[in-house]
Design an enzyme around this catalytic site. Structure first.
Site, mmCIF file in Angstrom:
data_model
loop_
_atom_site.group_PDB
_atom_site.id
_atom_site.type_symbol
_atom_site.label_atom_id
_atom_site.label_comp_id
_atom_site.label_asym_id
_atom_site.label_seq_id
_atom_site.Cartn_x
_atom_site.Cartn_y
_atom_site.Cartn_z
ATOM 1 N N LYS A 265 0.845 -1.202 0.000
ATOM 2 C CA LYS A 265 0.000 0.000 0.000
ATOM 3 C C LYS A 265 0.877 1.248 0.000
ATOM 4 O O LYS A 265 1.667 1.457 0.926
ATOM 5 C CB LYS A 265 -0.928 0.006 1.220
ATOM 6 C CG LYS A 265 -1.707 1.311 1.409
ATOM 7 C CD LYS A 265 -2.674 1.245 2.595
ATOM 8 C CE LYS A 265 -3.330 2.609 2.853
ATOM 9 N NZ LYS A 265 -4.244 2.580 4.023
ATOM 10 N N LYS A 277 -10.391 12.742 8.019
ATOM 11 C CA LYS A 277 -9.948 12.313 9.350
ATOM 12 C C LYS A 277 -9.955 13.491 10.316
ATOM 13 O O LYS A 277 -9.929 14.648 9.900
ATOM 14 C CB LYS A 277 -8.521 11.755 9.267
ATOM 15 C CG LYS A 277 -8.414 10.385 8.621
ATOM 16 C CD LYS A 277 -6.967 9.893 8.658
ATOM 17 C CE LYS A 277 -6.824 8.544 7.973
ATOM 18 N NZ LYS A 277 -7.533 7.440 8.631
ATOM 19 N N ASP A 288 1.451 6.237 5.654
ATOM 20 C CA ASP A 288 0.487 5.296 5.068
ATOM 21 C C ASP A 288 1.017 4.637 3.787
ATOM 22 O O ASP A 288 0.299 3.893 3.127
ATOM 23 C CB ASP A 288 -0.844 6.028 4.803
ATOM 24 C CG ASP A 288 -2.051 5.111 4.964
ATOM 25 O OD1 ASP A 288 -1.914 4.061 5.619
ATOM 26 O OD2 ASP A 288 -3.120 5.449 4.427
ATOM 27 N N ARG A 351 -7.766 -0.502 0.715
ATOM 28 C CA ARG A 351 -8.292 -1.700 0.058
ATOM 29 C C ARG A 351 -8.675 -1.391 -1.384
ATOM 30 O O ARG A 351 -8.625 -2.269 -2.244
ATOM 31 C CB ARG A 351 -9.466 -2.253 0.875
ATOM 32 C CG ARG A 351 -10.605 -1.282 1.047
ATOM 33 C CD ARG A 351 -11.554 -1.691 2.162
ATOM 34 N NE ARG A 351 -11.059 -1.303 3.481
ATOM 35 C CZ ARG A 351 -11.690 -1.564 4.618
ATOM 36 N NH1 ARG A 351 -12.833 -2.229 4.623
ATOM 37 N NH2 ARG A 351 -11.178 -1.175 5.775
#
Ligand code: BES
Ligand code: MN
Ligand code: ZN
Length: 492
Positions: A265, A277, A288, A351
């Site tokens: 990712k 967020k 991330d 995802r």
């Protein structure tokens, strides 16, 4: 840095610093006792005075000018019988960190003999990894001058002559893993305005320049459109920063041998998108892309050690930002697999990029596919900062990863999947949703990915809790490069 196996006795080996251990309660390790004798009982007197107590983590450097080793570092080993791989690595990181602050040009560790279980290969490998960790400096962007480089230029791992070849192999592997881990940490520590998808693509090209065994290909957004990666592309809609699909191939195995595919990712900043967020801790979402960074690190480590195995790294890289064109909650996107997804929450973006990357990885006919991602906050709640989570459609593969994590002291824990969890992702409008209720959030995320892995031997590693530290220690850990490399070495 020169790494070597020191087979001479401790009272003969010349060095800038000898690293020896003391157990809590006052008993010296074998090498320490020998050294003590050579130094006329100096270590015993030190312990008697209470200057060293053997508490785990304690380090004391004494000047032995005139002796064959210029310094001795006594490190606390804790209670007898409690010195496992974790304690060993910690002890060496503190010891080498302290030595790096002195003028010592070389050091020899005699701690290998104390680790349980005894294993020259792993003790040497972990020592080389600890050396990398002790000397690692974050790529800080400061106006002030950099701290001086440590004088340390050479490191010896003491072992019996009969174990020399295993120990040397351990040092070589450990040095390669340390180099890969440092690359992972560097990439992950860089801020989002530097480490963009374009920057990651440049780093991949750099790897191909550095190693004849590595090839890189970068797919642009127009290529992703042609491939119908509607899910991946939906995440990058809100940003001007171009998305990239980075493919790296490492060929160390037989030609034609099915590769292991590593899918990482690469969200270089995750604001959450329209499902924005909260501000506290949002800066940490520059990490991330650590899954991607760990794929870079594994490819580098494999190339450094000349691993006899074929590898493919697939890295979907983009930013997740809100914007006038950003994907909205309720939007439906079509993945490369043809399956449609209702985007319930734009913050469940990992995802969405991984599913298309997993579909793309099929073209390499991989023997095994492992994706690595800072995928869910739920994983942090479940396992904290100590274990990564592993979910798989193959229990044996999950078991292999758990065992590799134990050996490498980079642990992961097998979590379940199942029909009941899949049901949570049902949608009234598309084949399924990208998000659902919070219950079992790490597992439902894995189930989402599982919908794209039919016929693949696949495992998913959620590193949301282990990839980086927060608070005053904020920074990338380089995990799970050691875990991946142990798994791959076991395969080669
Ligand atoms: N990158 C985050 C996951 C994350 C959270 C990593 C905390 C490290 C620390 C991921 O993209 C995310 O936002 N996941 C959501 C999913 C939810 C909306 C279903 C989460 O975990 O809250
Ligand atoms: Mn998110
Ligand atoms: Zn994310």
């Amino acid at each position: 840095m020169r790494l070597f196996v020191a087979t001479a006795a401790v009272n003969r080996q010349k060095s800038g610093c000898a690293i020896v251990g003391l157990h809590e309660g006052g008993s010296f390790s074998g090498a320490a006792a020998q050294l003590d004798e050579a130094l006329g009982g100096r270590l015993t007197r030190l312990a008697k005075r209470g200057d060293v107590r053997g508490k785990a983590g304690e380090v004391k450097i004494l000047d032995t000018d005139g002796a064959h080793c210029e310094r001795v570092l006594v490190v606390g080993l804790g209670k007898k019988g409690s010195f496992g791989r974790k304690q060993y690595r910690k002890a060496l990181v503190s010891a080498l960190g302290a030595i790096a602050k002195t003028g010592a040009r070389d050091a020899v560790s005699y701690l290998g003999e104390v680790v349980e279980p005894a294993d020259a290969y792993y003790s040497a490998r972990l020592a080389a990894e600890a050396l990398g960790a002790a000397l690692y400096r974050v790529p800080a962007i400061r106006s002030a001058r950099k701290p001086p480089e440590p004088a340390l230029k050479s490191f010896g791992f003491a072992a019996d002559a009969s174990q020399k070849s295993q120990a040397q192999r351990g040092l070589d592997h450990g040095q390669a893993i340390a180099a890969g881990t440092a690359l992972t940490r560097d990439l992950a520590n860089l801020p989002g305005n530097v480490c963009t998808p374009t920057y990651l693509a440049q780093q991949a090209r750099e790897l191909a320049r550095s190693y004849s065994t590595v090839r890189t290909q970068v797919l642009e957004e127009r290529d992703l459109k042609r491939l119908k990666m509607g899910s991946f592309l939906s995440v990058t809609n809100g940003t001007d920063e171009p998305a990239k699909l980075i493919v790296m191939r490492y060929d160390g195995g037989r030609a034609g041998q099915a590769p292991v595919a590593l899918v990482g990712k690469g969200v270089t900043f995750d604001s959450g998108g329209i499902s924005l967020k909260q501000p506290p801790g949002m800066d940490e979402m520059k990490f991330d892309m650590t899954g991607a960074a760990s794929v870079f690190g594994a490819i580098k480590a494999a190339a450094e050690m000349g691993l006899k195995l074929n590898l493919v790294g697939v890295v979907p890289a983009c930013e997740n930002m809100p914007g006038a064109r950003a994907t909205k909650p309720g939007d439906i996107v079509r993945s490369m697999s043809g399956q449609t997804i209702e985007v319930i929450n734009t913050d469940a973006e990992g995802r969405l990029i991984l599913c298309d990357a997993l579909t793309y990885a099929r073209r390499f006919k991989p023997a095994t596919v492992i994706d690595i991602a800072t995928l869910t906050g739920a994983c942090v709640i479940a396992l904290g900062a100590h274990n990564s989570a592993v979910m798989s459609n193959d229990d044996e593969l999950a078991g292999e990863l758990v065992a590799a994590g134990r050996r490498a002291e980079d642990r992961c824990w097998h979590m379940p999947m199942g029909e009941e969890y899949h049901d949570q992702l049902k949608s009234n409008f598309a084949d399924f949703a990208n998000a659902c209720g919070r219950d079992g959030g790490a597992i439902t995320a894995a189930c989402f990915l599982a919908k794209f892995t039919d016929g693949l031997r696949w495992a998913h590693v959620d590193i949301a809790g282990t990839a980086y530290l927060t608070g005053s220690q904020k920074g990338s850990t380089g995990r799970p490069v050691a875990l991946l490399m142990d798994f791959l070495i076991g395969r080669a």
